[in-house]
Design a protein around this motif. Structure first.
Motif, PDB file in Angstrom:
ATOM      1  N   LYS A 141       0.828  -1.216   0.000  1.00 59.61           N
ATOM      2  CA  LYS A 141       0.000   0.000   0.000  1.00 59.61           C
ATOM      3  C   LYS A 141       0.860   1.263   0.000  1.00 59.61           C
ATOM      4  O   LYS A 141       0.545   2.267   0.640  1.00 59.61           O
ATOM      5  N   ALA A 142       1.953   1.208  -0.744  1.00 57.76           N
ATOM      6  CA  ALA A 142       2.878   2.337  -0.818  1.00 57.76           C
ATOM      7  C   ALA A 142       2.696   3.067  -2.144  1.00 57.76           C
ATOM      8  O   ALA A 142       2.652   2.438  -3.210  1.00 57.76           O
ATOM      9  N   ASN A 143       2.619   4.355  -2.086  1.00 58.45           N
ATOM     10  CA  ASN A 143       2.403   5.180  -3.266  1.00 58.45           C
ATOM     11  C   ASN A 143       3.751   5.504  -3.917  1.00 58.45           C
ATOM     12  O   ASN A 143       4.225   6.642  -3.914  1.00 58.45           O
ATOM     13  N   VAL A 144       4.391   4.456  -4.474  1.00 60.53           N
ATOM     14  CA  VAL A 144       5.733   4.606  -5.025  1.00 60.53           C
ATOM     15  C   VAL A 144       5.862   3.814  -6.315  1.00 60.53           C
ATOM     16  O   VAL A 144       5.074   2.914  -6.609  1.00 60.53           O
ATOM     17  N   VAL A 145       6.898   4.158  -7.092  1.00 58.79           N
ATOM     18  CA  VAL A 145       7.370   3.324  -8.196  1.00 58.79           C
ATOM     19  C   VAL A 145       8.842   3.021  -7.906  1.00 58.79           C
ATOM     20  O   VAL A 145       9.511   3.753  -7.169  1.00 58.79           O
ATOM     21  N   SER A 146       9.326   1.927  -8.486  1.00 59.06           N
ATOM     22  CA  SER A 146      10.667   1.438  -8.150  1.00 59.06           C
ATOM     23  C   SER A 146      11.488   1.194  -9.408  1.00 59.06           C
ATOM     24  O   SER A 146      10.959   0.735 -10.428  1.00 59.06           O
ATOM     25  N   PHE A 147      12.802   1.468  -9.301  1.00 59.70           N
ATOM     26  CA  PHE A 147      13.739   1.185 -10.386  1.00 59.70           C
ATOM     27  C   PHE A 147      14.963   0.477  -9.825  1.00 59.70           C
ATOM     28  O   PHE A 147      15.559   0.938  -8.845  1.00 59.70           O
ATOM     29  N   PRO A 148      15.377  -0.647 -10.421  1.00 56.75           N
ATOM     30  CA  PRO A 148      16.613  -1.293  -9.970  1.00 56.75           C
ATOM     31  C   PRO A 148      17.799  -0.419 -10.330  1.00 56.75           C
ATOM     32  O   PRO A 148      17.917   0.056 -11.459  1.00 56.75           O
ATOM     33  N   VAL A 149      18.707  -0.204  -9.360  1.00 54.54           N
ATOM     34  CA  VAL A 149      19.797   0.741  -9.628  1.00 54.54           C
ATOM     35  C   VAL A 149      21.139   0.304  -9.053  1.00 54.54           C
ATOM     36  O   VAL A 149      22.185   0.698  -9.565  1.00 54.54           O
ATOM     37  N   GLN A 150      21.131  -0.526  -8.018  1.00 51.54           N
ATOM     38  CA  GLN A 150      22.389  -0.789  -7.306  1.00 51.54           C
ATOM     39  C   GLN A 150      22.658  -2.286  -7.169  1.00 51.54           C
ATOM     40  O   GLN A 150      22.163  -2.950  -6.275  1.00 51.54           O
ATOM     41  N   PRO A 151      23.468  -2.865  -8.074  1.00 52.59           N
ATOM     42  CA  PRO A 151      23.765  -4.297  -8.042  1.00 52.59           C
ATOM     43  C   PRO A 151      25.023  -4.600  -7.230  1.00 52.59           C
ATOM     44  O   PRO A 151      26.130  -4.611  -7.765  1.00 52.59           O
ATOM     45  N   SER A 152      24.878  -4.847  -5.944  1.00 54.82           N
ATOM     46  CA  SER A 152      26.052  -4.990  -5.075  1.00 54.82           C
ATOM     47  C   SER A 152      26.228  -6.433  -4.587  1.00 54.82           C
ATOM     48  O   SER A 152      26.185  -6.710  -3.389  1.00 54.82           O
ATOM     49  N   GLY A 153      26.420  -7.334  -5.507  1.00 51.00           N
ATOM     50  CA  GLY A 153      26.615  -8.721  -5.138  1.00 51.00           C
ATOM     51  C   GLY A 153      27.523  -9.411  -6.144  1.00 51.00           C
ATOM     52  O   GLY A 153      27.850  -8.843  -7.193  1.00 51.00           O
ATOM     53  N   PRO A 154      27.936 -10.640  -5.848  1.00 46.89           N
ATOM     54  CA  PRO A 154      27.628 -11.391  -4.626  1.00 46.89           C
ATOM     55  C   PRO A 154      28.377 -10.823  -3.424  1.00 46.89           C
ATOM     56  O   PRO A 154      29.444 -10.234  -3.576  1.00 46.89           O
ATOM     57  N   GLN A 155      27.803 -11.032  -2.244  1.00 43.77           N
ATOM     58  CA  GLN A 155      28.362 -10.434  -1.038  1.00 43.77           C
ATOM     59  C   GLN A 155      29.059 -11.459  -0.152  1.00 43.77           C
ATOM     60  O   GLN A 155      28.746 -12.652  -0.169  1.00 43.77           O
ATOM     61  N   ALA A 156      29.999 -10.950   0.614  1.00 40.56           N
ATOM     62  CA  ALA A 156      30.743 -11.777   1.567  1.00 40.56           C
ATOM     63  C   ALA A 156      29.865 -12.064   2.789  1.00 40.56           C
ATOM     64  O   ALA A 156      28.755 -11.552   2.910  1.00 40.56           O
ATOM     65  N   LEU A 157      30.398 -12.870   3.711  1.00 44.64           N
ATOM     66  CA  LEU A 157      29.618 -13.254   4.891  1.00 44.64           C
ATOM     67  C   LEU A 157      30.121 -12.597   6.167  1.00 44.64           C
ATOM     68  O   LEU A 157      29.901 -13.080   7.263  1.00 44.64           O
ATOM     69  N   GLY A 158      30.799 -11.470   6.018  1.00 40.58           N
ATOM     70  CA  GLY A 158      31.014 -10.646   7.194  1.00 40.58           C
ATOM     71  C   GLY A 158      32.363 -10.713   7.869  1.00 40.58           C
ATOM     72  O   GLY A 158      33.340 -11.254   7.349  1.00 40.58           O
ATOM     73  N   TRP A 159      32.376 -10.156   9.104  1.00 41.46           N
ATOM     74  CA  TRP A 159      33.583  -9.891   9.867  1.00 41.46           C
ATOM     75  C   TRP A 159      33.515 -10.537  11.247  1.00 41.46           C
ATOM     76  O   TRP A 159      32.467 -10.506  11.899  1.00 41.46           O
ATOM     77  N   TYR A 160      34.695 -11.033  11.714  1.00 35.10           N
ATOM     78  CA  TYR A 160      34.743 -11.830  12.943  1.00 35.10           C
ATOM     79  C   TYR A 160      36.045 -11.555  13.698  1.00 35.10           C
ATOM     80  O   TYR A 160      37.067 -11.227  13.092  1.00 35.10           O
ATOM     81  N   LYS A 161      35.986 -11.720  15.010  1.00 36.94           N
ATOM     82  CA  LYS A 161      37.174 -11.504  15.832  1.00 36.94           C
ATOM     83  C   LYS A 161      38.115 -12.696  15.812  1.00 36.94           C
ATOM     84  O   LYS A 161      39.323 -12.549  16.045  1.00 36.94           O
ATOM     85  N   GLU A 162      37.572 -13.879  15.564  1.00 38.89           N
ATOM     86  CA  GLU A 162      38.377 -15.089  15.483  1.00 38.89           C
ATOM     87  C   GLU A 162      38.002 -15.868  14.236  1.00 38.89           C
ATOM     88  O   GLU A 162      36.922 -15.674  13.670  1.00 38.89           O
ATOM     89  N   GLU A 163      38.869 -16.754  13.812  1.00 41.28           N
ATOM     90  CA  GLU A 163      38.566 -17.562  12.636  1.00 41.28           C
ATOM     91  C   GLU A 163      37.383 -18.487  12.913  1.00 41.28           C
ATOM     92  O   GLU A 163      37.325 -19.147  13.944  1.00 41.28           O
ATOM     93  N   ILE A 164      36.454 -18.495  12.007  1.00 42.25           N
ATOM     94  CA  ILE A 164      35.283 -19.368  12.110  1.00 42.25           C
ATOM     95  C   ILE A 164      35.591 -20.655  11.339  1.00 42.25           C
ATOM     96  O   ILE A 164      35.834 -20.623  10.138  1.00 42.25           O
ATOM     97  N   LYS A 165      35.561 -21.780  12.050  1.00 41.25           N
ATOM     98  CA  LYS A 165      35.958 -23.043  11.427  1.00 41.25           C
ATOM     99  C   LYS A 165      34.800 -24.013  11.221  1.00 41.25           C
ATOM    100  O   LYS A 165      34.972 -25.019  10.530  1.00 41.25           O
ATOM    101  N   SER A 166      33.647 -23.715  11.806  1.00 47.36           N
ATOM    102  CA  SER A 166      32.536 -24.659  11.705  1.00 47.36           C
ATOM    103  C   SER A 166      31.210 -23.949  11.954  1.00 47.36           C
ATOM    104  O   SER A 166      31.169 -22.807  12.427  1.00 47.36           O
ATOM    105  N   TRP A 167      30.126 -24.663  11.666  1.00 46.65           N
ATOM    106  CA  TRP A 167      28.787 -24.171  11.971  1.00 46.65           C
ATOM    107  C   TRP A 167      28.624 -23.946  13.465  1.00 46.65           C
ATOM    108  O   TRP A 167      27.986 -22.985  13.890  1.00 46.65           O
TER     109      TRP A 167
END
Length: 333
Positions: A141-167
């Motif tokens: 219910k938004a009174n808007v139109v949309s245009f694709p403009v910013q293709p920022s992928g594929p993306q990484a999975l982030g930042w960590y204080k220690e090495e992540i070795k498992s789930w």
């Protein structure tokens, strides 16, 4: 000589007046969901679009780009655009997944093996653009139109204080992550939260979050994530083909003549592809700087994390199809 010089001077004055820049026919204020940034960032994508519109329209349509929070908070730009508090926004559909899960296949997430050419083709030749506007107007219910403009992928999975070795290492973290990633990781047992980009580093410095995903590369370097975390992990599967959109108040859009509408759309398409290629260059340079100057270690995402994500996503997709008719409609398209 005076009788000659005076008319020449008068003509020169009149010629100068004739070439004075005229006031714009249309003036808009548009706000981003992110702070200002340099080359390769979302902000550059925004200003690239604004500059293209200005040049193509010869100044007839002037857009003032505003950073996140300038008029409304970052996550309120959709409602503000709909209500004409602002004329438009530079944002991302994943912020609206709480209203409708259709935001996921309309903008990001696992997209059935699509790359950006496939996704762009679906948007412009497979009914995706029309579905997006219908979804905004009928479902949200938004009174808007949309245009694709910013293709920022594929993306990484982030930042960590220690090495992540498992789930097991991963799921005990409090992680800032966007859209689909937020929903799926929460369902899989991770404590995932969604914060505006400008709030990520302060939250990390206060110990509110343990880890964070934003975009990767240059955007993460500009935010200074390397000052808090020294491990960055890739790949992710939460935003393989992710597209930020440009929102425009529908009444403002309808008031434009046909040539300015065509200019806005052409500027969005140009920005999409020109910025995308530039973004990859800046990302490569940013990762080199992270490693060589800031001691960042790049690690490969353990397969168990990717498998756990996709298993949770597959279950949620069935649930979302039952709960949200628009989610099913978009996936079926």
């Amino acid at each position: 000589m005076k009788p000659v010089l005076r008319p020449v001077a008068a003509l020169a004055f009149l010629a100068g007046a004739a070439t004075t820049v005229q006031a714009a026919d249309f003036e808009w204020k548009m706000q981003a969901s992110w702070p200002p940034g340099g080359p390769g960032t979302q902000w550059e994508n925004f200003t690239m679009f604004v500059d293209a519109v200005d040049k193509m329209s010869a100044g007839r349509l002037k857009i003032e780009p505003l950073p996140g929070g300038a008029i409304v908070p970052a996550f309120e730009v959709l409602d503000a655009t709909s209500r004409e508090v602002i004329d438009g926004a530079h944002t991302a559909m994943g912020y609206w997944v709480g209203r409708s899960k259709a935001a996921i296949p309309l903008s990001h997430g696992p997209l059935f093996g699509m790359d950006y050419i496939d996704f762009f083709g679906w948007l412009y030749h497979g009914g995706g653009r029309e579905l997006t506007d219908q979804w905004y107007q009928e479902k949200l219910k938004a009174n808007v139109v949309s245009f694709p403009v910013q293709p920022s992928g594929p993306q990484a999975l982030g930042w960590y204080k220690e090495e992540i070795k498992s789930w097991e290492d991963f799921k005990g973290l409090k992680l800032r992550i966007y859209g689909l990633g937020n929903l799926v990781f929460n369902a899989a047992g991770v404590s995932a939260v969604q914060l505006p980009g400008a709030e990520i580093l302060p939250a990390a410095e206060r110990g509110v979050i343990d880890a964070a995903e934003w975009v990767g590369g240059i955007a993460d370097l500009e935010f200074g994530f390397h000052t808090v975390w020294k491990y960055t992990m890739a790949p992710g599967v939460h935003e393989q083909v992710t597209v930020g959109d440009l929102l425009i108040n529908k009444d403002r859009w309808d008031s434009l003549p046909a040539d300015l509408k065509a200019i806005v759309e052409a500027a969005a398409v140009q920005t999409f592809w020109v910025w995308k290629t530039k973004w990859h260059i800046h990302n490569a340079d940013a990762y080199e700087e992270m490693v060589t100057k800031h001691g960042v270690k790049k690690i490969r995402t353990p397969q168990g994390i990717l498998d756990s994500f996709m298993a949770a996503y597959d279950e949620l997709a069935v649930q979302w199809e039952e709960e949200d008719e628009w989610y099913k409609k978009v996936r079926d398209s």
